[in-house]
Design a protein around this motif. Structure first.
Motif, PDB file in Angstrom:
ATOM      1  N   PRO A  69       0.824  -1.212   0.000  1.00 41.09           N
ATOM      2  CA  PRO A  69       0.000   0.000   0.000  1.00 41.09           C
ATOM      3  C   PRO A  69       0.860   1.266   0.000  1.00 41.09           C
ATOM      4  O   PRO A  69       1.910   1.299   0.646  1.00 41.09           O
ATOM      5  CB  PRO A  69      -0.823  -0.110   1.285  1.00 41.09           C
ATOM      6  CG  PRO A  69      -0.229  -1.203   2.080  1.00 41.09           C
ATOM      7  CD  PRO A  69       0.685  -1.991   1.210  1.00 41.09           C
ATOM      8  N   PRO A  70       0.416   2.308  -0.720  1.00 38.58           N
ATOM      9  CA  PRO A  70       1.192   3.552  -0.788  1.00 38.58           C
ATOM     10  C   PRO A  70       1.153   4.346   0.518  1.00 38.58           C
ATOM     11  O   PRO A  70       2.051   5.139   0.785  1.00 38.58           O
ATOM     12  CB  PRO A  70       0.520   4.319  -1.918  1.00 38.58           C
ATOM     13  CG  PRO A  70      -0.870   3.801  -1.957  1.00 38.58           C
ATOM     14  CD  PRO A  70      -0.798   2.361  -1.527  1.00 38.58           C
ATOM     15  N   ILE A  71       0.100   4.155   1.305  1.00 43.89           N
ATOM     16  CA  ILE A  71      -0.059   4.847   2.585  1.00 43.89           C
ATOM     17  C   ILE A  71      -0.787   3.925   3.552  1.00 43.89           C
ATOM     18  O   ILE A  71      -1.426   2.959   3.134  1.00 43.89           O
ATOM     19  CB  ILE A  71      -0.861   6.169   2.433  1.00 43.89           C
ATOM     20  CG1 ILE A  71      -2.250   5.893   1.835  1.00 43.89           C
ATOM     21  CG2 ILE A  71      -0.118   7.182   1.614  1.00 43.89           C
ATOM     22  CD1 ILE A  71      -3.167   7.095   1.837  1.00 43.89           C
ATOM     23  N   SER A  72      -0.703   4.241   4.828  1.00 42.72           N
ATOM     24  CA  SER A  72      -1.486   3.466   5.788  1.00 42.72           C
ATOM     25  C   SER A  72      -2.891   4.068   5.858  1.00 42.72           C
ATOM     26  O   SER A  72      -3.085   5.252   5.609  1.00 42.72           O
ATOM     27  CB  SER A  72      -0.815   3.478   7.159  1.00 42.72           C
ATOM     28  OG  SER A  72      -0.721   4.804   7.634  1.00 42.72           O
ATOM     29  N   GLY A  73      -3.843   3.238   6.177  1.00 46.28           N
ATOM     30  CA  GLY A  73      -5.220   3.714   6.261  1.00 46.28           C
ATOM     31  C   GLY A  73      -5.962   3.527   4.945  1.00 46.28           C
ATOM     32  O   GLY A  73      -5.445   2.982   3.975  1.00 46.28           O
ATOM     33  N   ASP A  74      -7.191   3.996   4.938  1.00 46.39           N
ATOM     34  CA  ASP A  74      -8.051   3.850   3.758  1.00 46.39           C
ATOM     35  C   ASP A  74      -7.701   4.888   2.700  1.00 46.39           C
ATOM     36  O   ASP A  74      -7.394   6.042   3.023  1.00 46.39           O
ATOM     37  CB  ASP A  74      -9.526   4.026   4.143  1.00 46.39           C
ATOM     38  CG  ASP A  74     -10.028   2.908   5.040  1.00 46.39           C
ATOM     39  OD1 ASP A  74      -9.427   1.818   4.999  1.00 46.39           O
ATOM     40  OD2 ASP A  74     -11.005   3.132   5.781  1.00 46.39           O
ATOM     41  N   TYR A  75      -7.768   4.474   1.461  1.00 44.88           N
ATOM     42  CA  TYR A  75      -7.550   5.374   0.336  1.00 44.88           C
ATOM     43  C   TYR A  75      -8.255   4.793  -0.880  1.00 44.88           C
ATOM     44  O   TYR A  75      -8.662   3.628  -0.883  1.00 44.88           O
ATOM     45  CB  TYR A  75      -6.052   5.559   0.038  1.00 44.88           C
ATOM     46  CG  TYR A  75      -5.384   4.288  -0.442  1.00 44.88           C
ATOM     47  CD1 TYR A  75      -5.296   3.997  -1.802  1.00 44.88           C
ATOM     48  CD2 TYR A  75      -4.880   3.368   0.461  1.00 44.88           C
ATOM     49  CE1 TYR A  75      -4.723   2.809  -2.236  1.00 44.88           C
ATOM     50  CE2 TYR A  75      -4.297   2.201   0.036  1.00 44.88           C
ATOM     51  CZ  TYR A  75      -4.222   1.927  -1.309  1.00 44.88           C
ATOM     52  OH  TYR A  75      -3.660   0.752  -1.734  1.00 44.88           O
ATOM     53  N   ARG A  76      -8.380   5.607  -1.893  1.00 48.26           N
ATOM     54  CA  ARG A  76      -8.992   5.179  -3.152  1.00 48.26           C
ATOM     55  C   ARG A  76      -7.959   5.343  -4.256  1.00 48.26           C
ATOM     56  O   ARG A  76      -7.255   6.353  -4.316  1.00 48.26           O
ATOM     57  CB  ARG A  76     -10.218   6.052  -3.429  1.00 48.26           C
ATOM     58  CG  ARG A  76     -10.988   5.656  -4.671  1.00 48.26           C
ATOM     59  CD  ARG A  76     -12.245   6.491  -4.863  1.00 48.26           C
ATOM     60  NE  ARG A  76     -11.901   7.828  -5.333  1.00 48.26           N
ATOM     61  CZ  ARG A  76     -12.368   8.944  -4.824  1.00 48.26           C
ATOM     62  NH1 ARG A  76     -13.194   8.934  -3.803  1.00 48.26           N
ATOM     63  NH2 ARG A  76     -12.018  10.116  -5.307  1.00 48.26           N
ATOM     64  N   LEU A  77      -7.845   4.351  -5.125  1.00 54.11           N
ATOM     65  CA  LEU A  77      -6.951   4.433  -6.280  1.00 54.11           C
ATOM     66  C   LEU A  77      -7.676   5.136  -7.414  1.00 54.11           C
ATOM     67  O   LEU A  77      -8.829   4.821  -7.717  1.00 54.11           O
ATOM     68  CB  LEU A  77      -6.529   3.026  -6.730  1.00 54.11           C
ATOM     69  CG  LEU A  77      -5.764   2.930  -8.052  1.00 54.11           C
ATOM     70  CD1 LEU A  77      -4.432   3.676  -7.978  1.00 54.11           C
ATOM     71  CD2 LEU A  77      -5.540   1.464  -8.420  1.00 54.11           C
ATOM     72  N   GLU A  78      -6.996   6.093  -8.037  1.00 57.21           N
ATOM     73  CA  GLU A  78      -7.553   6.810  -9.185  1.00 57.21           C
ATOM     74  C   GLU A  78      -6.493   6.833 -10.274  1.00 57.21           C
ATOM     75  O   GLU A  78      -5.390   7.341 -10.060  1.00 57.21           O
ATOM     76  CB  GLU A  78      -7.909   8.230  -8.750  1.00 57.21           C
ATOM     77  CG  GLU A  78      -8.608   9.052  -9.784  1.00 57.21           C
ATOM     78  CD  GLU A  78      -8.972  10.416  -9.220  1.00 57.21           C
ATOM     79  OE1 GLU A  78      -8.217  11.377  -9.506  1.00 57.21           O
ATOM     80  OE2 GLU A  78      -9.977  10.515  -8.493  1.00 57.21           O
ATOM     81  N   VAL A  79      -6.798   6.260 -11.426  1.00 59.33           N
ATOM     82  CA  VAL A  79      -5.877   6.242 -12.557  1.00 59.33           C
ATOM     83  C   VAL A  79      -6.486   7.074 -13.671  1.00 59.33           C
ATOM     84  O   VAL A  79      -7.650   6.873 -14.037  1.00 59.33           O
ATOM     85  CB  VAL A  79      -5.635   4.790 -13.058  1.00 59.33           C
ATOM     86  CG1 VAL A  79      -4.750   4.796 -14.291  1.00 59.33           C
ATOM     87  CG2 VAL A  79      -5.009   3.945 -11.956  1.00 59.33           C
ATOM     88  N   GLY A  80      -5.698   8.018 -14.212  1.00 53.55           N
ATOM     89  CA  GLY A  80      -6.223   8.854 -15.279  1.00 53.55           C
ATOM     90  C   GLY A  80      -5.140   9.703 -15.915  1.00 53.55           C
ATOM     91  O   GLY A  80      -3.961   9.615 -15.571  1.00 53.55           O
ATOM     92  N   SER A  81      -5.573  10.528 -16.818  1.00 46.96           N
ATOM     93  CA  SER A  81      -4.683  11.475 -17.482  1.00 46.96           C
ATOM     94  C   SER A  81      -4.441  12.658 -16.547  1.00 46.96           C
ATOM     95  O   SER A  81      -5.343  13.033 -15.791  1.00 46.96           O
ATOM     96  CB  SER A  81      -5.350  11.955 -18.769  1.00 46.96           C
ATOM     97  OG  SER A  81      -4.730  13.113 -19.258  1.00 46.96           O
ATOM     98  N   PRO A  82      -3.254  13.260 -16.581  1.00 43.10           N
ATOM     99  CA  PRO A  82      -3.027  14.437 -15.747  1.00 43.10           C
ATOM    100  C   PRO A  82      -3.782  15.666 -16.253  1.00 43.10           C
ATOM    101  O   PRO A  82      -3.807  16.695 -15.596  1.00 43.10           O
ATOM    102  CB  PRO A  82      -1.515  14.648 -15.818  1.00 43.10           C
ATOM    103  CG  PRO A  82      -1.100  14.018 -17.094  1.00 43.10           C
ATOM    104  CD  PRO A  82      -2.062  12.879 -17.328  1.00 43.10           C
ATOM    105  N   GLY A  83      -4.376  15.565 -17.434  1.00 38.87           N
ATOM    106  CA  GLY A  83      -5.170  16.659 -17.979  1.00 38.87           C
ATOM    107  C   GLY A  83      -4.405  17.503 -18.973  1.00 38.87           C
ATOM    108  O   GLY A  83      -3.185  17.410 -19.099  1.00 38.87           O
ATOM    109  N   ILE A  84      -5.123  18.337 -19.680  1.00 39.10           N
ATOM    110  CA  ILE A  84      -4.520  19.171 -20.716  1.00 39.10           C
ATOM    111  C   ILE A  84      -3.719  20.314 -20.083  1.00 39.10           C
ATOM    112  O   ILE A  84      -2.735  20.766 -20.634  1.00 39.10           O
ATOM    113  CB  ILE A  84      -5.593  19.673 -21.698  1.00 39.10           C
ATOM    114  CG1 ILE A  84      -4.955  20.188 -22.963  1.00 39.10           C
ATOM    115  CG2 ILE A  84      -6.488  20.697 -21.065  1.00 39.10           C
ATOM    116  CD1 ILE A  84      -5.916  20.310 -24.123  1.00 39.10           C
ATOM    117  N   GLU A  85      -4.153  20.785 -18.919  1.00 35.21           N
ATOM    118  CA  GLU A  85      -3.413  21.791 -18.167  1.00 35.21           C
ATOM    119  C   GLU A  85      -2.939  21.126 -16.888  1.00 35.21           C
ATOM    120  O   GLU A  85      -3.755  20.739 -16.048  1.00 35.21           O
ATOM    121  CB  GLU A  85      -4.286  23.011 -17.874  1.00 35.21           C
ATOM    122  CG  GLU A  85      -4.646  23.770 -19.127  1.00 35.21           C
ATOM    123  CD  GLU A  85      -5.385  25.070 -18.859  1.00 35.21           C
ATOM    124  OE1 GLU A  85      -6.042  25.179 -17.806  1.00 35.21           O
ATOM    125  OE2 GLU A  85      -5.302  25.966 -19.709  1.00 35.21           O
TER     126      GLU A  85
END
Length: 153
Positions: A69-85
């Motif tokens: 896990p990247p951190i301890s505790g609860d978290y949500r994974l979000e995969v996406g584009s960093p955006g146009i800006e």
């Protein structure tokens, strides 16, 4: 290998490029965000990242995070584009943004300009090259306080 290195390997396996990983808080939620770019270009610009590619990559990364896990505790994974800006915070990210419009704030205020806007043309070692009105200027990475890509609507 570290977690980011493992994630980078998974990202490459689906023909994408890792732009950034970050941990952000939105209200009560903690999000582990993985931002990716397409490796394909069209008319000199990177293509967008499809929703299907993000879903596929989420299914690859999720089991890895169950083990590391990247951190301890609860978290949500979000995969996406960093955006146009998007924020540019490393030499590697500058290299990924070649051909795009960038806005750069400089640390030193005694210069002629403290903000530069133009097209990022190349990156060589610690030098960033930006074309402004047909003239290419170089900026040492150490002189940059803040940078981001931008889109003119």
């Amino acid at each position: 290998m570290g977690l980011e290195s493992d994630i980078n390997s998974l990202v490459k396996s689906v023909d994408l490029e890792l732009y950034d990983t970050s941990i952000v808080r939105e209200g009560e939620d903690t999000i582990y965000r993985v931002s990716v770019l397409s490796t394909e270009t069209e008319n000199g610009k990177r293509k967008g990242v499809s929703l299907d590619s993000c879903v596929d990559l989420t299914h690859l990364i999720s089991p890895l995070l169950d083990v590391t896990p990247p951190i301890s505790g609860d978290y949500r994974l979000e995969v996406g584009s960093p955006g146009i800006e998007r924020k540019i915070s490393s030499i590697k990210q500058f290299a990924m943004c070649i051909g795009e419009k960038v806005s750069i704030n400089l640390k030193a205020v005694d210069k002629i300009r403290d903000k530069i806007r133009g097209v990022l043309t190349k990156v060589e070692d610690s030098k960033i090259f930006v074309e402004i009105d047909g003239e290419e200027i170089s900026i040492d990475y150490g002189e940059i306080s803040k940078a981001r890509t931008y889109f003119e609507w």
